[in-house]
Design an enzyme around this catalytic site. Sequence first.
Site, PDB file in Angstrom:
ATOM      1  N   GLY A  61       7.299  10.461 -29.724  1.00 43.72           N
ATOM      2  CA  GLY A  61       8.351  10.065 -30.667  1.00 43.72           C
ATOM      3  C   GLY A  61       8.483   8.558 -30.791  1.00 43.72           C
ATOM      4  N   LYS A 107       4.855  18.657 -39.987  1.00 45.41           N
ATOM      5  CA  LYS A 107       5.848  18.470 -41.043  1.00 45.41           C
ATOM      6  C   LYS A 107       5.729  17.142 -41.780  1.00 45.41           C
ATOM      7  CE  LYS A 107       9.296  21.286 -38.661  1.00 45.41           C
ATOM      8  NZ  LYS A 107      10.583  21.257 -37.969  1.00 45.41           N
ATOM      9  N   ARG A 156       0.157   9.636 -16.928  1.00 47.60           N
ATOM     10  CA  ARG A 156       1.273   8.695 -17.103  1.00 47.60           C
ATOM     11  C   ARG A 156       1.490   7.832 -15.860  1.00 47.60           C
ATOM     12  NH1 ARG A 156       5.616  12.388 -20.498  1.00 47.60           N
ATOM     13  NH2 ARG A 156       4.681  11.973 -22.521  1.00 47.60           N
ATOM     14  N   GLY A 209       1.009  11.626 -28.747  1.00 50.67           N
ATOM     15  CA  GLY A 209       1.212  13.063 -28.980  1.00 50.67           C
ATOM     16  C   GLY A 209      -0.045  13.902 -28.950  1.00 50.67           C
TER      17      GLY A 209
END
Length: 417
Positions: free
Chosen positions: A397, A206, A40, A374
Site C-alpha cells: 500500500g 481493481k 523483510r 505487492g
Amino acid sequence: MAKLTIRDLNVRGKRVFLRVDYNVPMEEKDGQMVINDDTRIRETLPTLKMLIEQGGRLILAAHCGRPKGQREPSMSLRPVAAKLADLLARPVAFVDDCIGEKVEKTVGALKDGDVLLFENVRYYNEEEKNDPVFAEKLAKVADVYVNDAFGAAHRAHASTEGVARIVAKRGGKCAAGLLMERELKFLGDELENPARPFVVILGGAKVSDKIKVIDRLLEKADTILIGGAMAYTFRLAHGQPVGKSLVEPDHKGTALAAEEKAKKLKVNFELPEDVLIAKPVDSGKVNKKGRPIMDFVDIRTATDSIPDDSEGLSIGEKATARYAKIISSAKTILWNGPMGMFEDPRFAAATNAVAQAVVDATQKNGAKSIIGGGDSVKALNKAKLGDKVTFMSTGGGASLEFLEGAVLPGVAALSDK
C-alpha cells in the site's frame, strides 16, 4: 525535500529508536511459531550493521499482524529476535513489552553496538490511533529516531509518526534507514526524470485501486500496459460482455476517462487483445475465511466477448507477446500488479512471461526496472527472478500511495537535510 539518512548521523553512545517492518509470515510447527519468509528481516541488515558499526544502541520496534490491542501469542516478535540474531551473528535481546519500567531498565543496560527488539507495538490499540501519550512512552527511551519501515510509512501510527515528532521536538534527529532511502530513490527520484521509453505495466484486481497511479503516470509514461482483472472493467466500459469476470461496473467512466487522457497526452495505452478464460465450478471446499474455493474448467482464449458462464483469469498469448515486445525496447520500467491469477500454474504464463521480459530488458539492454511492491514482487520471487531486476519495493500500500504522489506520514515526519 531530501530527508536525512543514517549516513548523516553520529549515533555513538546514543539510543536509536529504529522502526522496522518485521511483519513476517509465520506458522505454527510443533507448538512453535516458525518464520516462513525472512525477506523483510534481511532487507534491514545493511541499516542495522551500519548503526552497529557507528556505535549506536539499537532499539527495534515493529508490528506483526493485527492483534487488535490483545497480547496474541501467535503474533509475538520473539521468533524474529532469534532469527535476527542468526542473521547478524550476534546477540539480539528481546523484551516482551514496548513501554514501561521493564523496557526502560532493559534499554538502560544497553552498551554501544547492542541490539534490542521490542514486543509487537500493536499489542496496544494506542499504536494505530497514534495516541500522543503512548507515543511519549515509546519515545522516552529514544535519543535518535530512524525509520526503515517503508511498508508502514503510509500509516500515521505512534511508532511511524508520533515518536518521530516527539524526538524532533526535543532537538533529536529523525532519519531514513538505508532501505527507506532506496525506496524513496527508486520510487521517487528515479521516476521523476526517467530514461525513455518509459513503460508502465499495471495489473491487479481493481481500476479503483490504481486510478490515481494511472492518472499520475499518464503524465510521465510513454506506454501503459494494462493487465490483470482491471482489464475487464475497461472491456465492460467498451460494451463487451465480461461474463463472471471480476469487474467494477461503477468505474466504467473512470476507465474511459483514463483512455481519453492517454489519447490527449499521446501516451500509448494498451489493453489486452485476448484473454484466458475458464468456467468457475464450486469445489465444495472453503478457504481460511470460509469462502468457497472455486475450481476452473474449460480453459480457453477469448478475444471479444466472454460468455456468461466464464470469467477472465489472465491476459492471453497474443497480448503477452505484444507486451513483451514493448517491454523489450524500454529504458525505464515500472511494474505494479500481476497479469492474472499467477498463483495458479494454469494462469501464470502471462505474468511469468512479463517478468522474464522485464528481466531481459534489464540484463540485456540496461533498462532500469522498478517493481512496485505487492504481488509483482511475489510473482518475480516465485519465478526466481527477483535478483535480476534493478529494484523491488518492500511496500504494498505504501508503494501505491507514494506512486500516486501522496505524502506518506512516516516520511514527512523525518528531518529535512
